[in-house]
Design an enzyme around this catalytic site. Structure first.
Site, PDB file in Angstrom:
ATOM      1  N   ARG A   1       0.855  -1.179   0.000  1.00 52.04           N
ATOM      2  CA  ARG A   1       0.000   0.000   0.000  1.00 52.04           C
ATOM      3  C   ARG A   1       0.897   1.237   0.000  1.00 52.04           C
ATOM      4  NH1 ARG A   1      -3.408  -3.062  -1.267  1.00 52.04           N
ATOM      5  NH2 ARG A   1      -5.504  -3.358  -0.409  1.00 52.04           N
TER       6      ARG A   1
ATOM      7  N   GLU B   1      -4.010   7.309  -4.990  1.00 50.83           N
ATOM      8  CA  GLU B   1      -4.000   6.656  -6.298  1.00 50.83           C
ATOM      9  C   GLU B   1      -5.158   7.173  -7.132  1.00 50.83           C
ATOM     10  OE1 GLU B   1      -4.201   2.461  -5.557  1.00 50.83           O
ATOM     11  OE2 GLU B   1      -2.179   2.368  -4.724  1.00 50.83           O
TER      12      GLU B   1
ATOM     13  N   HIS C   1      -1.499   0.170  -9.699  1.00 55.74           N
ATOM     14  CA  HIS C   1      -2.038  -0.856  -8.804  1.00 55.74           C
ATOM     15  C   HIS C   1      -2.599  -2.030  -9.608  1.00 55.74           C
ATOM     16  CE1 HIS C   1      -3.685  -1.269  -4.446  1.00 55.74           C
ATOM     17  NE2 HIS C   1      -3.379  -2.460  -4.941  1.00 55.74           N
ATOM     18  N   ILE C   2      -1.708  -2.662 -10.361  1.00 54.06           N
ATOM     19  CA  ILE C   2      -2.116  -3.758 -11.248  1.00 54.06           C
ATOM     20  C   ILE C   2      -1.821  -5.126 -10.644  1.00 54.06           C
ATOM     21  CG2 ILE C   2      -1.805  -2.378 -13.330  1.00 54.06           C
ATOM     22  CD1 ILE C   2       0.873  -3.955 -13.743  1.00 54.06           C
TER      23      ILE C   2
END
Length: 282
Positions: free
Chosen positions: A198, A227, A246-247
């Site tokens: 995170r 994000e 964030h994949i």
């Protein structure tokens, strides 16, 4: 239809679960999350309403581990930079300016040796890396030996020795800004920080300063805070940074498996059975 709702499947933190929503759903029994991280939920609030909570640790661990290794390799070999050179009109470059870092024989420090962290260690072993790890609890000796990993009780030892530091922890009050100015200064000036946990696990202002001044060599981030980052954020302007949106779990098969795992937990809750992936408030 509030009284009819007995289960919620959360996809990418939607819908937002707050007290108002919970009060409007008197028969809600379970919430199934489409991932491992639970920092977007107040587990004690949910428990107070008698709602059970489940995540999807099994479906996402391999895919997220792949993302971590992909970021490590892309940063080490400067793939984004050399791709941009390859598609530029001039193709002018100096080879000395695009030298990468050798991965085989390098030391990887994994902070957080849960399911995902352990699968990263398995992948790193295949790349002939030396593996250090820091975790709340030490793994079994057999598990350590299987991947050739050495336990570091103190995080400082790992930070001082690692060429690549991989963050694979959950976001909790204890891990918020776990990596700050002091920790970055403990790292090698040639080291790379990789974050697939995170964004808030890292003090981003301290990271920007460390990257700008050569305190560490590079960073590869699948997560940021917020994000996405504002378009004028200094991290977006640095050549020694790779950022992906964030994949971690975003593959076709993982998405299908996450949904299957969520449905399994929901059906268990509705039928009064133990949830396979229940998460309890700490």
């Amino acid at each position: 239809v509030g009284k009819k709702v007995q289960a919620i499947y959360l996809w990418w933190h939607k819908p937002v679960i707050d007290k108002e929503l919970l009060q409007s759903l008197p028969n809600l029994k379970v919430i199934a999350n489409s991932g491992v991280g639970m920092d977007h939920l107040d587990l004690k609030l949910l428990a107070g309403f008698g709602v059970k909570m489940a995540n999807a640790p099994h479906a996402v661990s391999s895919t997220t581990a792949d993302t971590g290794m992909a970021l490590l390799l892309a940063s080490a070999r400067r793939l984004v930079e050399v791709h941009n050179i390859s598609i530029s009109p001039s193709m002018e470059y100096c080879e000395a300016d695009i030298l990468g870092v050798k991965v085989a024989g390098a030391t990887l420090g994994i902070i957080g040796m849960g399911s995902i962290g352990y699968k990263i260690a398995l992948r790193a072993k295949a790349f002939q890396m030396n593996i250090l790890y820091h975790n709340r609890t030490q793994r079994k000796v057999q598990e350590e030996q299987a991947v050739g990993a050495t336990y570091c009780k103190k995080i400082d030892i790992l930070l001082q020795q690692a060429d690549f530091v991989m963050l694979v922890v959950s976001l909790t009050p204890q891990t918020h800004k776990l990596i700050g100015k002091r920790e970055l200064e403990l790292m090698k000036p040639t080291a790379t920080l990789i974050n697939i946990s995170r964004g808030a696990v890292v003090d981003q202002e301290a990271l920007v300063a460390a990257l700008q001044t050569g305190v560490i060599g590079a960073a590869a981030l699948d997560v940021t805070s917020p994000e996405p980052l504002p378009r004028d954020h200094p991290l977006l302007k640095l050549k020694n940074v790779i950022i992906t949106p964030h994949i971690g779990i975003k593959t076709d098969k993982a998405t299908y498996m996450v949904t299957e795992e969520a449905v399994e937990n929901i059906l268990a809750a509705l039928n009064g059975l133990p949830l396979p992936s229940e998460v309890l408030p700490s």
